[in-house]
Design an enzyme around this catalytic site. Structure first.
Site, short mmCIF file in Angstrom:
data_model
loop_
_atom_site.label_atom_id
_atom_site.label_comp_id
_atom_site.label_asym_id
_atom_site.label_seq_id
_atom_site.Cartn_x
_atom_site.Cartn_y
_atom_site.Cartn_z
N ALA A 158 0.82 -1.21 0.00
CA ALA A 158 0.00 0.00 0.00
C ALA A 158 0.86 1.27 0.00
O ALA A 158 0.32 2.37 0.12
CB ALA A 158 -0.94 -0.01 1.21
N ILE A 214 5.76 3.04 -3.74
CA ILE A 214 6.32 2.20 -4.80
C ILE A 214 5.30 1.12 -5.17
O ILE A 214 5.05 0.87 -6.35
CB ILE A 214 7.67 1.57 -4.37
N GLN A 271 10.85 -11.76 7.75
CA GLN A 271 10.43 -12.06 6.38
C GLN A 271 11.31 -13.15 5.77
O GLN A 271 10.82 -14.00 5.02
CB GLN A 271 10.40 -10.78 5.54
N VAL A 323 14.04 -4.30 -2.33
CA VAL A 323 14.01 -2.89 -2.73
C VAL A 323 14.09 -1.99 -1.49
O VAL A 323 14.75 -0.95 -1.50
CB VAL A 323 12.71 -2.59 -3.53
N ASP A 337 19.86 2.75 -10.12
CA ASP A 337 21.11 3.49 -10.31
C ASP A 337 21.60 3.32 -11.75
O ASP A 337 22.06 4.28 -12.37
CB ASP A 337 22.17 2.99 -9.33
N ARG A 389 19.44 5.41 -13.93
CA ARG A 389 19.78 6.83 -13.78
C ARG A 389 21.04 7.15 -14.60
O ARG A 389 21.13 8.18 -15.26
CB ARG A 389 20.04 7.15 -12.31
N HIS A 444 23.63 -0.05 -2.98
CA HIS A 444 22.67 0.98 -3.38
C HIS A 444 22.72 2.11 -2.35
O HIS A 444 21.95 2.17 -1.40
CB HIS A 444 21.25 0.41 -3.48
P1 NAX Z 1 6.28 4.03 1.66
O1 NAX Z 1 6.50 4.49 3.05
O2 NAX Z 1 5.38 4.81 0.77
O3 NAX Z 1 5.73 2.54 1.69
C1 NAX Z 1 6.32 1.57 2.45
C2 NAX Z 1 5.20 0.64 2.86
O4 NAX Z 1 5.80 -0.44 3.56
C3 NAX Z 1 4.19 1.27 3.81
O5 NAX Z 1 2.88 1.13 3.28
C4 NAX Z 1 4.38 0.52 5.10
O6 NAX Z 1 3.17 0.36 5.82
C5 NAX Z 1 4.92 -0.80 4.59
N1 NAX Z 1 5.65 -1.57 5.60
C6 NAX Z 1 6.45 -1.13 6.59
N2 NAX Z 1 6.90 -2.15 7.32
C7 NAX Z 1 6.40 -3.28 6.75
C8 NAX Z 1 6.48 -4.66 7.07
N3 NAX Z 1 7.18 -5.07 8.13
N4 NAX Z 1 5.83 -5.54 6.29
C9 NAX Z 1 5.10 -5.12 5.23
N5 NAX Z 1 4.96 -3.82 4.90
C10 NAX Z 1 5.60 -2.92 5.65
O7 NAX Z 1 7.73 3.87 0.99
P2 NAX Z 1 8.08 3.68 -0.54
O8 NAX Z 1 8.30 5.00 -1.16
O9 NAX Z 1 7.12 2.74 -1.16
O10 NAX Z 1 9.55 3.00 -0.41
C11 NAX Z 1 9.68 1.67 0.07
C12 NAX Z 1 11.14 1.35 0.29
O11 NAX Z 1 11.88 1.43 -0.93
C13 NAX Z 1 11.85 2.30 1.26
O12 NAX Z 1 12.68 1.55 2.12
C14 NAX Z 1 12.73 3.13 0.32
O13 NAX Z 1 13.86 3.64 0.99
C15 NAX Z 1 13.11 2.10 -0.70
N6 NAX Z 1 13.65 2.59 -1.98
C16 NAX Z 1 14.59 1.82 -2.59
C17 NAX Z 1 15.14 2.17 -3.79
C18 NAX Z 1 16.18 1.31 -4.44
O14 NAX Z 1 16.69 1.71 -5.51
N7 NAX Z 1 16.58 0.17 -3.91
C19 NAX Z 1 14.77 3.45 -4.45
C20 NAX Z 1 13.45 3.98 -3.99
C21 NAX Z 1 13.19 3.84 -2.52
O15 NAX Z 1 13.87 4.86 -1.84
#
Ligand code: NAX
Length: 325
Positions: free
Chosen positions: A13, A16, A112, A129, A159, A162, A187
């Site tokens: 939800a 991403i 997990q 991710v 990356d 980009r 990353h």
């Molecule tokens: P959001 O905060 O919009 O969404 C994260 C979702 O994860 C929330 O809905 C939250 O309720 C849920 N969540 C938290 N703990 C959980 C758990 N234990 N089990 C299941 N769901 C859980 O973040 P969003 O923008 O979607 O980013 C998600 C992650 O991607 C972050 O850690 C972010 O830093 C990371 N990213 C990684 C990137 C990469 O290149 N590897 C780039 C984009 C992003 O920064």
């Protein structure tokens, strides 16, 4: 018609997730002839929001989607899974440094990893991710001893994309003409986008641009792009991250057609990277999903120093989570 595969997405939800689910459901990742069952994991307080996302997925009437399960139980989400996107975690806020992020998110990936071990298919392919994605992947991998190491990966494709985007923009050509540019390491802004075998329209990148620009402005722009997006958009990369995770899993599922792609995978000691570290390498993927690290590429002193810096950073993240491995 093919039998449906089970695809889990955690943090479904979140921002991403909202972009990613529609690309998976439309067939962009696993193929336009591959039916899927979506298994979506969220934390309990976010289940109502997840229901809203599921309602919208239903309203999109995707012909490939055979069922959608929403749950706060990782054992249900990963049951019999063929592919897993580990997206859910706590994003980094302004007041957090990288070590705070490692500490906040590490425990999620213990649980997990165990749930993947107990419930997913042994052939499952996992992309991590949620940040810090290399180290979160390391934790999940360590807690899933019955799943082969080759089933785990973390995403550095954003990356790479980009880097490709910046090169195309500088050259004034479509990004599709950029090939074989890849990323080493973590990353984080320590990662190193390498153009040593990169080509633009078949011509070598290093022949086209001087090394001062490649090692200077280009490198800095790619390394700090995530922060620049946050400043400009007021939120971290979401659609581009979802798109990169589709690219990563699509190439893993369907093959990279001979192209070099960046995947952070458990090292077997390639290029002197200690065994087990989740490190981004230049990879090719066969049509049946076997990832092969491209060995023997030239590494000059500048690139070696960057690889060494990534090893040091990942070793220090690993030490910080040693209790979770
Ligand atoms: P959001 O905060 O919009 O969404 C994260 C979702 O994860 C929330 O809905 C939250 O309720 C849920 N969540 C938290 N703990 C959980 C758990 N234990 N089990 C299941 N769901 C859980 O973040 P969003 O923008 O979607 O980013 C998600 C992650 O991607 C972050 O850690 C972010 O830093 C990371 N990213 C990684 C990137 C990469 O290149 N590897 C780039 C984009 C992003 O920064």
């Amino acid at each position: 018609m093919k039998a449906p595969i089970r695809v889990a997405v955690t943090g479904a939800a979140g921002n991403i997730g909202y972009c990613l689910l529609w690309r998976i459901a439309s067939g962009d990742c696993f193929g336009h002839d591959q039916p899927i069952i979506l298994q979506l994991l969220e934390i309990t307080p976010v289940l109502e929001r997840l229901q809203g996302v599921i309602m919208e997925l239903e309203d999109s009437a995707f012909s490939l989607v055979h069922d959608i399960i929403g749950t706060d139980d990782a054992n249900v989400a990963f049951n019999d899974c063929d592919a897993i996107f580990l997206v859910g975690s706590r994003p980094r806020s302004k007041d957090m440094d990288r070590s705070d992020l490692v500490a906040a998110n590490g425990p999620i990936f213990v649980g997990q990893g165990k749930a993947i071990n107990a419930n997913a298919k042994k052939s499952v392919r996992v992309i991590t991710v949620g940040n810090p994605c290399n180290t979160n992947c390391l934790i999940a991998n360590a807690n899933a001893p019955e799943i082969p190491n080759s089933g785990f990966s973390a995403m550095t494709r954003l990356d790479q994309n980009r880097a490709g985007g910046q090169l195309a923009k500088k050259a004034g050509v479509p990004v599709a003409t950029v090939e074989d540019v890849f990323v080493w390491g973590n990353h984080s802004n320590t990662m190193y986008p390498d153009v040593v075998v990169g080509k633009i329209g078949g011509e070598s990148v290093s022949g086209r641009f001087d090394s001062e620009w490649i090692r200077g402005e280009f490198l800095t722009t790619v390394a700090t792009r995530g922060k620049a997006i946050i400043v400009a958009r007021g939120a971290s990369s979401a659609a581009s991250a979802a798109s990169a995770s589709i690219d990563h899993m699509r190439d893993w599922w369907q093959g990279s057609s001979g192209r070099i792609v960046s995947m952070a995978i458990p090292s077997e000691g390639w290029y002197g990277v200690p065994k087990g570290l989740i490190f981004s390498f230049p990879c090719r993927v066969s049509a049946d999903g076997v990832i092969t690290v491209v060995e023997g590429l030239p590494v000059d002193a500048f690139a070696q120093a960057k690889i060494d810096a990534n090893i040091a950073e990942l070793e220090s993240e690993k030490a910080a989570v040693s209790g979770l491995l």
